[in-house]
Write a protein that holds these residues in place. Sequence first.
Motif, PDB file in Angstrom:
ATOM      1  N   CYS A  37       6.906  -3.371 -11.942  1.00 45.11           N
ATOM      2  CA  CYS A  37       5.559  -3.852 -11.628  1.00 45.11           C
ATOM      3  C   CYS A  37       5.605  -4.742 -10.388  1.00 45.11           C
ATOM      4  O   CYS A  37       6.569  -5.494 -10.189  1.00 45.11           O
ATOM      5  CB  CYS A  37       5.026  -4.655 -12.816  1.00 45.11           C
ATOM      6  N   HIS A  42       6.184 -10.842  -7.313  1.00 50.81           N
ATOM      7  CA  HIS A  42       5.555 -12.186  -7.251  1.00 50.81           C
ATOM      8  C   HIS A  42       6.401 -13.198  -8.035  1.00 50.81           C
ATOM      9  O   HIS A  42       6.524 -14.352  -7.630  1.00 50.81           O
ATOM     10  CB  HIS A  42       4.134 -12.150  -7.834  1.00 50.81           C
ATOM     11  N   ILE A 171      -9.718  -0.779  -5.181  1.00 47.36           N
ATOM     12  CA  ILE A 171      -8.891  -1.150  -4.028  1.00 47.36           C
ATOM     13  C   ILE A 171      -7.428  -1.271  -4.474  1.00 47.36           C
ATOM     14  O   ILE A 171      -7.134  -2.020  -5.409  1.00 47.36           O
ATOM     15  CB  ILE A 171      -9.362  -2.485  -3.414  1.00 47.36           C
ATOM     16  N   ILE A 173      -4.346   1.686  -4.620  1.00 53.56           N
ATOM     17  CA  ILE A 173      -4.085   2.823  -5.511  1.00 53.56           C
ATOM     18  C   ILE A 173      -2.571   2.942  -5.704  1.00 53.56           C
ATOM     19  O   ILE A 173      -1.946   3.945  -5.360  1.00 53.56           O
ATOM     20  CB  ILE A 173      -4.704   4.122  -4.923  1.00 53.56           C
ATOM     21  N   GLY A 175       0.627   1.397  -8.614  1.00 57.59           N
ATOM     22  CA  GLY A 175       0.930   1.565 -10.035  1.00 57.59           C
ATOM     23  C   GLY A 175      -0.307   1.402 -10.899  1.00 57.59           C
ATOM     24  O   GLY A 175      -0.629   2.259 -11.728  1.00 57.59           O
ATOM     25  N   LEU A 176      -1.026   0.304 -10.737  1.00 60.96           N
ATOM     26  CA  LEU A 176      -2.221   0.055 -11.561  1.00 60.96           C
ATOM     27  C   LEU A 176      -3.399   0.917 -11.106  1.00 60.96           C
ATOM     28  O   LEU A 176      -4.116   1.496 -11.925  1.00 60.96           O
ATOM     29  CB  LEU A 176      -2.627  -1.425 -11.501  1.00 60.96           C
ATOM     30  N   VAL A 195      -9.702   2.934  -2.213  1.00 58.47           N
ATOM     31  CA  VAL A 195      -9.388   2.274  -0.935  1.00 58.47           C
ATOM     32  C   VAL A 195      -7.918   1.874  -0.937  1.00 58.47           C
ATOM     33  O   VAL A 195      -7.430   1.278  -1.908  1.00 58.47           O
ATOM     34  CB  VAL A 195     -10.263   1.003  -0.757  1.00 58.47           C
ATOM     35  N   ASP A 196      -7.208   2.195   0.124  1.00 61.25           N
ATOM     36  CA  ASP A 196      -5.808   1.773   0.258  1.00 61.25           C
ATOM     37  C   ASP A 196      -5.446   1.843   1.735  1.00 61.25           C
ATOM     38  O   ASP A 196      -6.081   2.570   2.506  1.00 61.25           O
ATOM     39  CB  ASP A 196      -4.883   2.695  -0.562  1.00 61.25           C
ATOM     40  N   THR A 197      -4.421   1.086   2.129  1.00 64.59           N
ATOM     41  CA  THR A 197      -3.910   1.191   3.506  1.00 64.59           C
ATOM     42  C   THR A 197      -3.086   2.454   3.664  1.00 64.59           C
ATOM     43  O   THR A 197      -2.994   3.004   4.766  1.00 64.59           O
ATOM     44  CB  THR A 197      -3.009  -0.025   3.832  1.00 64.59           C
ATOM     45  N   PHE A 241      -7.073  -4.321  -6.947  1.00 68.92           N
ATOM     46  CA  PHE A 241      -5.705  -4.314  -7.476  1.00 68.92           C
ATOM     47  C   PHE A 241      -4.700  -4.791  -6.432  1.00 68.92           C
ATOM     48  O   PHE A 241      -3.523  -4.464  -6.503  1.00 68.92           O
ATOM     49  CB  PHE A 241      -5.330  -2.913  -7.972  1.00 68.92           C
ATOM     50  N   VAL A 264      -7.798  -8.341  -9.954  1.00 65.74           N
ATOM     51  CA  VAL A 264      -6.621  -8.097 -10.785  1.00 65.74           C
ATOM     52  C   VAL A 264      -5.337  -8.410 -10.012  1.00 65.74           C
ATOM     53  O   VAL A 264      -4.389  -8.963 -10.550  1.00 65.74           O
ATOM     54  CB  VAL A 264      -6.600  -6.633 -11.283  1.00 65.74           C
ATOM     55  N   GLY A 265      -5.312  -8.045  -8.730  1.00 64.41           N
ATOM     56  CA  GLY A 265      -4.116  -8.237  -7.910  1.00 64.41           C
ATOM     57  C   GLY A 265      -3.833  -9.712  -7.671  1.00 64.41           C
ATOM     58  O   GLY A 265      -4.745 -10.545  -7.654  1.00 64.41           O
ATOM     59  N   PHE A 293      -6.663 -10.464 -17.188  1.00 64.21           N
ATOM     60  CA  PHE A 293      -5.214 -10.572 -17.374  1.00 64.21           C
ATOM     61  C   PHE A 293      -4.763  -9.577 -18.440  1.00 64.21           C
ATOM     62  O   PHE A 293      -5.212  -9.639 -19.596  1.00 64.21           O
ATOM     63  CB  PHE A 293      -4.819 -12.008 -17.769  1.00 64.21           C
ATOM     64  N   LEU A 331       9.420  -0.856  -3.425  1.00 61.08           N
ATOM     65  CA  LEU A 331       8.071  -1.267  -3.831  1.00 61.08           C
ATOM     66  C   LEU A 331       7.518  -2.289  -2.824  1.00 61.08           C
ATOM     67  O   LEU A 331       6.360  -2.215  -2.406  1.00 61.08           O
ATOM     68  CB  LEU A 331       8.130  -1.876  -5.235  1.00 61.08           C
ATOM     69  N   ARG A 339       4.178   4.860  -9.878  1.00 62.17           N
ATOM     70  CA  ARG A 339       5.008   3.811 -10.476  1.00 62.17           C
ATOM     71  C   ARG A 339       6.489   4.140 -10.369  1.00 62.17           C
ATOM     72  O   ARG A 339       6.887   5.269 -10.683  1.00 62.17           O
ATOM     73  CB  ARG A 339       4.642   3.709 -11.961  1.00 62.17           C
TER      74      ARG A 339
HETATM   75  P1  NAD Z   1       1.698  -1.563  -6.227  1.00 59.50           P
HETATM   76  O1  NAD Z   1       2.570  -2.125  -5.180  1.00 59.50           O
HETATM   77  O2  NAD Z   1       2.181  -0.417  -7.048  1.00 59.50           O
HETATM   78  O3  NAD Z   1       0.287  -1.117  -5.606  1.00 59.50           O
HETATM   79  C1  NAD Z   1      -0.388  -1.849  -4.643  1.00 59.50           C
HETATM   80  C2  NAD Z   1      -1.201  -0.882  -3.784  1.00 59.50           C
HETATM   81  O4  NAD Z   1      -2.025  -1.647  -2.932  1.00 59.50           O
HETATM   82  C3  NAD Z   1      -0.352   0.013  -2.892  1.00 59.50           C
HETATM   83  O5  NAD Z   1      -0.800   1.356  -2.980  1.00 59.50           O
HETATM   84  C4  NAD Z   1      -0.589  -0.555  -1.491  1.00 59.50           C
HETATM   85  O6  NAD Z   1      -0.527   0.438  -0.472  1.00 59.50           O
HETATM   86  C5  NAD Z   1      -1.981  -1.115  -1.632  1.00 59.50           C
HETATM   87  N1  NAD Z   1      -2.288  -2.181  -0.672  1.00 59.50           N
HETATM   88  C6  NAD Z   1      -1.504  -3.205  -0.272  1.00 59.50           C
HETATM   89  N2  NAD Z   1      -2.149  -3.979   0.605  1.00 59.50           N
HETATM   90  C7  NAD Z   1      -3.381  -3.448   0.765  1.00 59.50           C
HETATM   91  C8  NAD Z   1      -4.519  -3.799   1.538  1.00 59.50           C
HETATM   92  N3  NAD Z   1      -4.515  -4.873   2.344  1.00 59.50           N
HETATM   93  N4  NAD Z   1      -5.627  -3.033   1.440  1.00 59.50           N
HETATM   94  C9  NAD Z   1      -5.646  -1.945   0.631  1.00 59.50           C
HETATM   95  N5  NAD Z   1      -4.589  -1.561  -0.118  1.00 59.50           N
HETATM   96  C10 NAD Z   1      -3.480  -2.304  -0.044  1.00 59.50           C
HETATM   97  O7  NAD Z   1       1.314  -2.789  -7.184  1.00 59.50           O
HETATM   98  P2  NAD Z   1       0.898  -2.787  -8.740  1.00 59.50           P
HETATM   99  O8  NAD Z   1       2.121  -2.850  -9.578  1.00 59.50           O
HETATM  100  O9  NAD Z   1      -0.107  -1.739  -8.960  1.00 59.50           O
HETATM  101  O10 NAD Z   1       0.211  -4.228  -8.864  1.00 59.50           O
HETATM  102  C11 NAD Z   1      -0.952  -4.521  -8.131  1.00 59.50           C
HETATM  103  C12 NAD Z   1      -1.270  -5.992  -8.201  1.00 59.50           C
HETATM  104  O11 NAD Z   1      -1.737  -6.320  -9.508  1.00 59.50           O
HETATM  105  C13 NAD Z   1      -0.076  -6.910  -7.945  1.00 59.50           C
HETATM  106  O12 NAD Z   1      -0.504  -8.053  -7.235  1.00 59.50           O
HETATM  107  C14 NAD Z   1       0.352  -7.290  -9.343  1.00 59.50           C
HETATM  108  O13 NAD Z   1       1.058  -8.508  -9.370  1.00 59.50           O
HETATM  109  C15 NAD Z   1      -0.991  -7.407 -10.018  1.00 59.50           C
HETATM  110  N6  NAD Z   1      -0.984  -7.309 -11.476  1.00 59.50           N
HETATM  111  C16 NAD Z   1      -1.883  -8.094 -12.138  1.00 59.50           C
HETATM  112  C17 NAD Z   1      -1.980  -8.003 -13.501  1.00 59.50           C
HETATM  113  C18 NAD Z   1      -2.977  -8.826 -14.236  1.00 59.50           C
HETATM  114  O14 NAD Z   1      -2.941  -8.857 -15.462  1.00 59.50           O
HETATM  115  N7  NAD Z   1      -3.896  -9.501 -13.560  1.00 59.50           N
HETATM  116  C19 NAD Z   1      -1.155  -7.112 -14.219  1.00 59.50           C
HETATM  117  C20 NAD Z   1      -0.264  -6.319 -13.501  1.00 59.50           C
HETATM  118  C21 NAD Z   1      -0.196  -6.416 -12.125  1.00 59.50           C
END
Ligand code: NAD
Length: 344
Positions: A37, A42, A171, A173, A175-176, A195-197, A241, A264-265, A293, A331, A339
């Motif tokens: 994850c 972080h 926003i 795309i 893992g989550l 939406v993604d970069t 996200f 969420v992110g 959360f 990652l 994932r």
């Molecule tokens: P990941 O790295 O698999 O996915 C992140 C995606 O965001 C990637 O596809 C990346 O290309 C894209 N991205 C990055 N910067 C961007 C931008 N400026 N604009 C658009 N897209 C962008 O990460 P993940 O494992 O899916 O986790 C996503 C976030 O959620 C992390 O910050 C993680 O810590 C957080 N998270 C929060 C919770 C919660 O309970 N709140 C739970 C799990 C994960």
Amino acid sequence: MRAVRMTAPGVLELTEVPTPEAGPGEVLLRVGAVGACHSDLHILDAAAGMFPTPITLGHEIAGTVETAGPGVEGWSSGDRAAVYGIIGCGRCRACLRGEENRCRVTPVGGIGLSRDGGLAEYVVVPASRLLHVGDMDLTQAAPLTDAGLTPYHAVELARPRLRPGTTCVVIGIGGLGHMAVQILLATTAVRIVAVDTSVAALDLAGRLGAHHVVQAGPDAVEKIRDLVGPPPDGADVVLDFVGAQPTLDTARQVVATGGQLLLVGLAGGTLPVRPVADEPPTVPLETDVVVPFWGTRAELHEVVALARDGRLHADVQTFPLAEAPEAYEALRRGDIHGRAVIVP
Ligand code: NAD
Ligand code: ZN
Ligand code: ZN
């Protein structure tokens, strides 16, 4: 046994540790798969003292019961399970309602967060954290526990606004996010703007069925507004996200008046909320801002059901345990699509 541990802030290492034993009410699980994850990055980046060290990371776990400790009923050797990672206090008002993700005593307690996690051959977990997954592939089961559960919970919180014909902007795309797109398609009739970069992430979103894809960049707000309408109109729901400054700024500029913004992110951005009369508001009027959360055990049960019915499928890239540090570096570089899942 072998375990991948955060031995000091920022340091992730493959080490040898004694195989743990299940205490009363616990089981020893042979780890079948553990998701990588972004939150682990972080955690690695967090200041000293925020998380215990040394600690075995890995909070997205599925495995097979090896032994059940004293007093455990309903689980025996060979049972296959997904692990609900949160360990609330079990006694506060939130926990008693089954909302351990809102525990008022241990707000981020969990397996791989406050005690050893699943980046190892074995992990000890309270038996109460296990959910049966039947014959599901464990590399599919593991991502359900966070990459699946967290977006599912966010969608649950937004559900009253996710009426047929409304629009949801997703926003990030990764893992989550790639699970969020599928959860929205399986449980709502909304129009999805992904939406993604990363072009690869947008390709994945399109293959999964997102209705529109927008590449993040300086003109993202304009491109999204073309799809959802300019203020005071906009997207009914925005799921962020990523949580970086550019994504939070995009999110607040495309959400509708009376919409909902779910952050969420955890990438460290700040959302300004400043109601004033003489300037455009930083967040539209009547908009809800929510900071979800993880999720509840009951929701994880529903996520597992969706997956067992074939309506939720993680796009996984697998790595052996010894290559977990490389998987996390990939990652961090943005080289993982869907994932990364470690198979010990
Ligand atoms: P990941 O790295 O698999 O996915 C992140 C995606 O965001 C990637 O596809 C990346 O290309 C894209 N991205 C990055 N910067 C961007 C931008 N400026 N604009 C658009 N897209 C962008 O990460 P993940 O494992 O899916 O986790 C996503 C976030 O959620 C992390 O910050 C993680 O810590 C957080 N998270 C929060 C919770 C919660 O309970 N709140 C739970 C799990 C994960
Ligand atoms: Zn996580
Ligand atoms: Zn509690």
